[in-house]
Enzyme design. Structure first.
Site, PDB file in Angstrom:
ATOM      1  N   HIS A  18      -5.936  27.852  74.560  1.00 48.22           N
ATOM      2  CA  HIS A  18      -6.647  28.650  75.552  1.00 48.22           C
ATOM      3  C   HIS A  18      -7.813  27.856  76.140  1.00 48.22           C
ATOM      4  O   HIS A  18      -8.080  27.905  77.339  1.00 48.22           O
ATOM      5  CB  HIS A  18      -7.190  29.931  74.914  1.00 48.22           C
ATOM      6  CG  HIS A  18      -6.126  30.891  74.484  1.00 48.22           C
ATOM      7  ND1 HIS A  18      -6.117  32.226  74.846  1.00 48.22           N
ATOM      8  CD2 HIS A  18      -5.020  30.725  73.707  1.00 48.22           C
ATOM      9  CE1 HIS A  18      -5.068  32.824  74.315  1.00 48.22           C
ATOM     10  NE2 HIS A  18      -4.392  31.930  73.616  1.00 48.22           N
ATOM     11  N   GLN A 311      -2.076  14.005  74.645  1.00 44.87           N
ATOM     12  CA  GLN A 311      -0.710  14.315  75.060  1.00 44.87           C
ATOM     13  C   GLN A 311      -0.438  13.966  76.508  1.00 44.87           C
ATOM     14  O   GLN A 311       0.649  13.473  76.847  1.00 44.87           O
ATOM     15  CB  GLN A 311      -0.422  15.801  74.808  1.00 44.87           C
ATOM     16  CG  GLN A 311       0.997  16.215  75.176  1.00 44.87           C
ATOM     17  CD  GLN A 311       1.408  17.490  74.512  1.00 44.87           C
ATOM     18  OE1 GLN A 311       1.663  17.521  73.313  1.00 44.87           O
ATOM     19  NE2 GLN A 311       1.468  18.558  75.279  1.00 44.87           N
ATOM     20  N   HIS A 326       7.469  22.672  71.266  1.00 45.71           N
ATOM     21  CA  HIS A 326       7.506  24.086  70.888  1.00 45.71           C
ATOM     22  C   HIS A 326       7.486  24.987  72.116  1.00 45.71           C
ATOM     23  O   HIS A 326       7.604  26.204  71.996  1.00 45.71           O
ATOM     24  CB  HIS A 326       6.321  24.413  69.990  1.00 45.71           C
ATOM     25  CG  HIS A 326       4.992  24.338  70.693  1.00 45.71           C
ATOM     26  ND1 HIS A 326       4.584  23.241  71.422  1.00 45.71           N
ATOM     27  CD2 HIS A 326       3.976  25.243  70.779  1.00 45.71           C
ATOM     28  CE1 HIS A 326       3.378  23.469  71.916  1.00 45.71           C
ATOM     29  NE2 HIS A 326       2.998  24.672  71.551  1.00 45.71           N
ATOM     30  N   TRP A 329       2.880  26.838  76.878  1.00 50.58           N
ATOM     31  CA  TRP A 329       2.818  26.691  78.333  1.00 50.58           C
ATOM     32  C   TRP A 329       2.054  25.446  78.769  1.00 50.58           C
ATOM     33  O   TRP A 329       2.423  24.796  79.751  1.00 50.58           O
ATOM     34  CB  TRP A 329       2.210  27.929  78.957  1.00 50.58           C
ATOM     35  CG  TRP A 329       2.352  28.001  80.460  1.00 50.58           C
ATOM     36  CD1 TRP A 329       1.357  28.138  81.383  1.00 50.58           C
ATOM     37  CD2 TRP A 329       3.581  27.970  81.212  1.00 50.58           C
ATOM     38  NE1 TRP A 329       1.875  28.184  82.649  1.00 50.58           N
ATOM     39  CE2 TRP A 329       3.242  28.084  82.570  1.00 50.58           C
ATOM     40  CE3 TRP A 329       4.926  27.846  80.860  1.00 50.58           C
ATOM     41  CZ2 TRP A 329       4.202  28.082  83.597  1.00 50.58           C
ATOM     42  CZ3 TRP A 329       5.878  27.840  81.883  1.00 50.58           C
ATOM     43  CH2 TRP A 329       5.507  27.953  83.220  1.00 50.58           C
TER      44      TRP A 329
END
Length: 435
Positions: A18, A311, A326, A329
């Site tokens: 988040h 990433q 996984h 989003w």
């Protein structure tokens, strides 16, 4: 008396999944509205994680001076706990405290900022903070929900609470049952988010609403590595690999993994015969027994295992040709924007719907199947990697589609693109709120 500058208070739940998109939005607001102010706020525990105390700081964490200027401020709010949400803590109990203390202390932040001559003109909040809209309304400040999942998931939740909840509930144990929701292609129960929690029940009260697609809002600038300093070793390792040859594997900041699953994953990666970069978080290693915690080095002939990596940098590297994910989003959007095909291993929340979009709507990946015990077996890992990385017609098409979607993202987020225009419209509305 002069009008206040546009000032956005960005509030977020204390999970990295988040915080990261909220922080990226804050960066965009600062970059595209030259006179805007932004105050970024999450819980005290998460704030300390973002800005750990260093020797000489005294009590508590301090925000590094070189990571913000006078236009950006980081102010934590309280969730009523000392250490934040813990693995063994009941979510409902935490959310009750989070709601009560969060609402009280965010109200104090709004009041303090106004007293300091920096009144907030727009509150922006992410999922699980429905009380933020009430706090803003009480202070006469407009607010907006920053939805950090696909809009299709917003539509699913909305329709669940507006006339379609019964049919979903009646067939929730039949993953093949087809559900038809307004504005969406037919979906199976197995495609839907696997929980519809009370925390999202606020959507039951939502009537007509304006939706502005502004994504993907990608990371940029010095704040991109805010959670951990980068380590160049894995980047140097990637530099030595051929183009589109590396399998990148990461399952986000929350997913757990047992010894059996870890062994099967590493075995499948090795059997693929391709170089791989695999992220196994430190807390996953700690959760294993002492004997289990050590990586079986004899199995790591083709790859590198790390506890963390940047990433976005990895996905943008020319050597990376596949992402085993996984389907959170943030990861999905980063992969699409980088043009990297995906092997989908969805778990909870919106991840199953994200996988559906990846495989069926965008055709940029394949979905891996777990066994009856929920374990992704080595043979399936190998099969799925081959399906997006070998020379078959289907694999070539997946890679071509990944390249097309990368270009779509570039066009949508670039100046004049649809996402860019929508974000500018939102910012302009925020600026008008300051007048």
């Amino acid at each position: 008396m002069s009008s206040p500058r546009p000032h956005f208070l960005v509030l977020t739940f204390p999970f990295q999944g988040h915080i990261a998109p909220a922080l990226r939005l804050a960066q965009r607001l600062l970059a595209d509205v030259p006179d805007a102010l932004v105050t970024f706020s999450t819980t005290e525990a998460a704030h300390r994680h973002m800005f750990p105390a260093k020797p000489g700081d005294g009590d508590g964490a301090k925000v590094p001076a070189d990571e913000h200027d006078s236009r950006l401020e980081f102010l934590p709010f309280s969730d009523g706990t000392e250490a934040g949400i813990l693995p063994n803590m009941a979510l409902n109990a935490y959310l009750a405290s989070f709601h009560a203390e969060g609402a009280r202390t965010v109200a104090e932040i709004l009041d303090d900022l106004a007293t300091r001559g920096r009144p907030v003109t727009r509150v922006v909040y992410t999922l699980l903070l429905p009380w933020a809209a009430d706090v803003a309304r009480d202070r006469g400040v407009p607010s907006a929900l920053y939805w950090i999942q696909p809009v299709a998931v917003f539509a699913i939740y909305f329709h669940y609470f507006h006339g379609h909840g019964t049919v979903v509930a009646e067939h929730r144990h039949d993953p093949s049952f087809v559900v038809e929701l307004p504005g969406l292609a037919p979906l199976t129960i197995g495609d839907l988010p696997n929980f519809l929690t009370d925390a999202l029940g606020a959507l039951a009260a939502v009537g007509a609403h304006d939706v502005l697609p502004v994504g993907p809002v990608l990371q940029s600038g010095e704040m991109s590595g805010i959670f951990k300093q980068d380590d160049v070793e894995y980047m140097e390792w990637l530099d030595a690999k051929p183009e589109n040859s590396v399998v990148y594997v990461a399952f986000g900041s929350l997913a757990t993994m047992g010894r059996e699953q870890l062994d099967e994953l590493l075995l499948g990666l090795e059997e693929s015969g391709r170089p791989y970069l695999c992220v196994i978080r430190k807390d996953i290693k700690v959760a294993l027994t002492d004997a289990e915690a050590e990586m079986p080095h004899e199995c790591l002939k083709n790859g590198m295992v790390v506890e963390w990596c940047d990433q976005v940098r990895v996905l943008l590297h020319a050597a990376v040709g596949c992402f085993v994910t996984h389907c959170g989003w943030n990861s999905v959007m980063e992969s699409v924007a980088s043009g990297v095909p995906m092997v989908c291993v969805p778990g909870v929340s919106d991840q199953r719907m994200n996988a559906h979009l990846i495989v069926h709507d965008w055709r940029v990946g394949v979905r891996a199947q777990v066994d009856k015990g929920g374990v992704l077996r080595a043979a399936e890992v190998r099969r799925c990697i081959d399906e997006v990385m070998d020379d078959s017609e289907a694999a070539v098409e997946v890679r071509q589609m990944a390249g097309k979607w990368k270009q779509i993202v570039v066009e949508a987020t670039g100046k004049g693109g649809s996402s860019y225009r929508n974000l500018m419209a939102f910012m302009d509305d925020g600026a008008r709120s300051a007048v």
